[in-house]
Scaffold this motif. Structure first.
Motif, PDB file in Angstrom:
ATOM      1  N   GLY A  77     -22.581  39.706 -51.472  1.00 27.36           N
ATOM      2  CA  GLY A  77     -23.435  40.437 -50.545  1.00 27.36           C
ATOM      3  C   GLY A  77     -24.394  39.512 -49.818  1.00 27.36           C
ATOM      4  N   THR A  78     -25.190  40.117 -48.942  1.00 27.91           N
ATOM      5  CA  THR A  78     -26.073  39.336 -48.071  1.00 27.91           C
ATOM      6  C   THR A  78     -27.505  39.864 -48.127  1.00 27.91           C
ATOM      7  OG1 THR A  78     -25.460  40.765 -46.234  1.00 27.91           O
ATOM      8  CG2 THR A  78     -24.190  38.716 -46.492  1.00 27.91           C
ATOM      9  N   GLY A  79     -27.902  40.375 -49.300  1.00 26.96           N
ATOM     10  CA  GLY A  79     -29.277  40.840 -49.479  1.00 26.96           C
ATOM     11  C   GLY A  79     -30.199  39.671 -49.794  1.00 26.96           C
ATOM     12  N   VAL A  97     -34.849  33.950 -44.579  1.00 29.79           N
ATOM     13  CA  VAL A  97     -34.248  34.788 -43.529  1.00 29.79           C
ATOM     14  C   VAL A  97     -34.881  36.182 -43.603  1.00 29.79           C
ATOM     15  CG1 VAL A  97     -32.105  35.830 -42.700  1.00 29.79           C
ATOM     16  CG2 VAL A  97     -32.099  33.494 -43.619  1.00 29.79           C
ATOM     17  N   ILE A  98     -35.622  36.522 -42.552  1.00 31.12           N
ATOM     18  CA  ILE A  98     -36.273  37.843 -42.504  1.00 31.12           C
ATOM     19  C   ILE A  98     -35.473  38.745 -41.582  1.00 31.12           C
ATOM     20  CG2 ILE A  98     -38.351  39.095 -41.800  1.00 31.12           C
ATOM     21  CD1 ILE A  98     -39.981  36.689 -42.721  1.00 31.12           C
ATOM     22  N   ALA A 118     -28.397  48.127 -44.426  1.00 34.72           N
ATOM     23  CA  ALA A 118     -28.128  47.519 -43.109  1.00 34.72           C
ATOM     24  C   ALA A 118     -28.716  46.111 -42.998  1.00 34.72           C
ATOM     25  CB  ALA A 118     -28.706  48.405 -42.008  1.00 34.72           C
ATOM     26  N   HIS A 119     -29.579  45.740 -43.911  1.00 36.15           N
ATOM     27  CA  HIS A 119     -30.333  44.492 -43.755  1.00 36.15           C
ATOM     28  C   HIS A 119     -29.515  43.262 -44.139  1.00 36.15           C
ATOM     29  CE1 HIS A 119     -30.733  45.778 -47.904  1.00 36.15           C
ATOM     30  NE2 HIS A 119     -31.172  44.593 -48.253  1.00 36.15           N
ATOM     31  N   PHE A 120     -29.989  42.115 -43.624  1.00 35.72           N
ATOM     32  CA  PHE A 120     -29.422  40.798 -43.943  1.00 35.72           C
ATOM     33  C   PHE A 120     -30.617  39.935 -44.328  1.00 35.72           C
ATOM     34  CE2 PHE A 120     -28.179  36.492 -42.716  1.00 35.72           C
ATOM     35  CZ  PHE A 120     -26.869  36.396 -43.166  1.00 35.72           C
ATOM     36  N   GLY A 121     -30.740  39.559 -45.586  1.00 44.90           N
ATOM     37  CA  GLY A 121     -31.922  38.813 -46.034  1.00 44.90           C
ATOM     38  C   GLY A 121     -33.049  39.766 -46.399  1.00 44.90           C
ATOM     39  N   LYS A 122     -34.284  39.398 -46.013  1.00 44.13           N
ATOM     40  CA  LYS A 122     -35.465  40.081 -46.543  1.00 44.13           C
ATOM     41  C   LYS A 122     -36.125  41.044 -45.549  1.00 44.13           C
ATOM     42  CE  LYS A 122     -37.185  39.423 -49.923  1.00 44.13           C
ATOM     43  NZ  LYS A 122     -36.947  40.176 -51.179  1.00 44.13           N
TER      44      LYS A 122
END
Ligand code: NAP
Length: 335
Positions: free
Chosen positions: A167-169, A303-304, A324-328
């Motif tokens: 994942g990309t969280g 990455v925000i 839907a988020h990518f990073g923080k």
């Protein structure tokens, strides 16, 4: 001063904005003016009452925040007024291994958290933040980044190793960044092709969509020939078995999350492949300090995904829940 509280029960409907007296530091304590807070998946679980249904309420949520020291109590020597700091996740886990006692000192769980204009902490409960980072960037570090650091660097990551991140969280993107900083090769799985493209821009060698190709463990083995050296396991039920297959014999799995819930797992392949399966619960202050040194040397930038104003905390949590988020995801307390 203003704060968000969970009050009268769990669930989004019990999130309230409240006024609290400005804290005054006693001996050994400090007050931090919080400038930014970041969200972790845990904050969603805490709000819903899933993380700890017995957590006493009211409780100020969120473990992660950064700001400047506003006041210090008698005898404080680790920080001075004006220092830029971030709070540590376990307020009492300073060094060495985790124990029951230090493990029960988490912000936004055992203790009131960071989603308040001012917080009262022990002088031991903060670290200086890297100079090149904004408060928003620094606020992303205490849980997700330290967890990724513990997973990989404390897990024995070496130059040339291969790493699989799921994942990309928040945790996974930090793991990708630290692995690249350390000279490792990174493979990413995600539910989104767009997010996979972004991961490749960040330095991942290859990515696979786990929705369209659920048997990603075969792909991971093909990419490396023998299986990966490290797996950053955030999935839980269903993904752990695949991670065991994806890891090389003698490989390492950092067991971090249970996004898909709990389940059962066959222990046999773990021993037949001599896999090192390590449970991770964030990390100590020393790990945070060592990580900050690496972030500074590497001039790494978190990455925000998106910044929400203080008033939109519930919307920020809903954004996290949507996946839907990518990073923080960050809350700006100055807005
Ligand atoms: N043990 C610890 O110390 C610790 C510390 C921090 C977090 N955690 C846990 O680690 C997990 C991630 O936390 P986070 O804050 O990074 O969450 P997050 O930012 O919300 O990231 C979640 C991401 O995980 C991916 N994902 C969801 N289901 C998946 C699946 N079945 N297989 C692979 N990837 C999947 C998704 O990525 P895509 O959108 O790319 O598909 C999703 O965006 C949570 O379970 C959290 O509680 C544990």
């Amino acid at each position: 001063m203003k704060a968000w509280i969970i009050d009268g029960g769990f669930g989004f409907e019990n999130l309230k904005q409240a006024q609290r007296p400005d804290p005054k530091p006693g001996p050994g304590q400090i007050v931090v003016r919080v400038r930014a807070v970041s969200l972790n998946y845990r904050d969603l679980l805490v709000t819903k009452g899933v993380y700890n249904p017995k957590m006493p309420l009211p409780r100020i949520p969120c473990s992660d925040g950064a700001g400047e020291v506003l006041a210090i109590g008698d005898g404080v020597s680790r920080v001075k007024v004006g220092d830029r700091v971030a709070a540590i996740f376990h307020q009492r886990w300073l060094a060495g291994g985790i124990t029951d006692i230090v493990g029960r000192s988490t912000l936004g769980g055992d203790l009131d958290g960071m989603l308040a204009e001012q917080v009262l902490l022990s002088e031991d409960g903060v670290v200086p933040v890297p100079e090149h980072l904004s408060f928003a960037e620094a606020a992303t570090l205490p849980c997700a980044a330290v967890t990724a650091w513990n997973a990989l660097v404390e897990g024995g990551l070496k130059v040339g190793d291969t790493v699989l991140v799921q994942g990309t969280g928040g945790v996974s993107i930090f793991a990708l960044q630290f692995a690249k900083l350390a000279g490792a090769r990174v493979f990413v799985t995600s539910s989104s092709d767009t997010k996979l493209s972004r991961s490749i821009e960040l330095g991942a060698s290859a990515g696979l969509n786990y929705r369209t190709t659920p048997d990603w463990e075969k792909w991971a083995r093909t990419q490396t020939g023998i299986g990966v050296d490290h797996v950053v396991e955030v999935g839980g039920a269903g993904t752990l078995e695949r991670s065991i297959k994806a890891a090389r014999t003698g490989g390492h799995i950092a067991l971090i999350g249970v996004l898909t819930g709990n389940g059962t797992v066959n222990p046999l392949p773990i021993l037949m492949k001599s896999i090192r399966l390590r449970g991770i619960f964030v990390g100590s202050r020393v790990m945070f300090e060592e990580m900050n040194r690496a972030i500074t040397v590497g001039q790494l930038r978190p990455v925000i995904d998106r910044v929400f104003p203080f008033t939109e905390f519930p919307q920020a949590l809903q954004h996290m829940e949507s996946g839907a988020h990518f990073g923080k995801i960050v809350i700006d307390l100055t807005k």
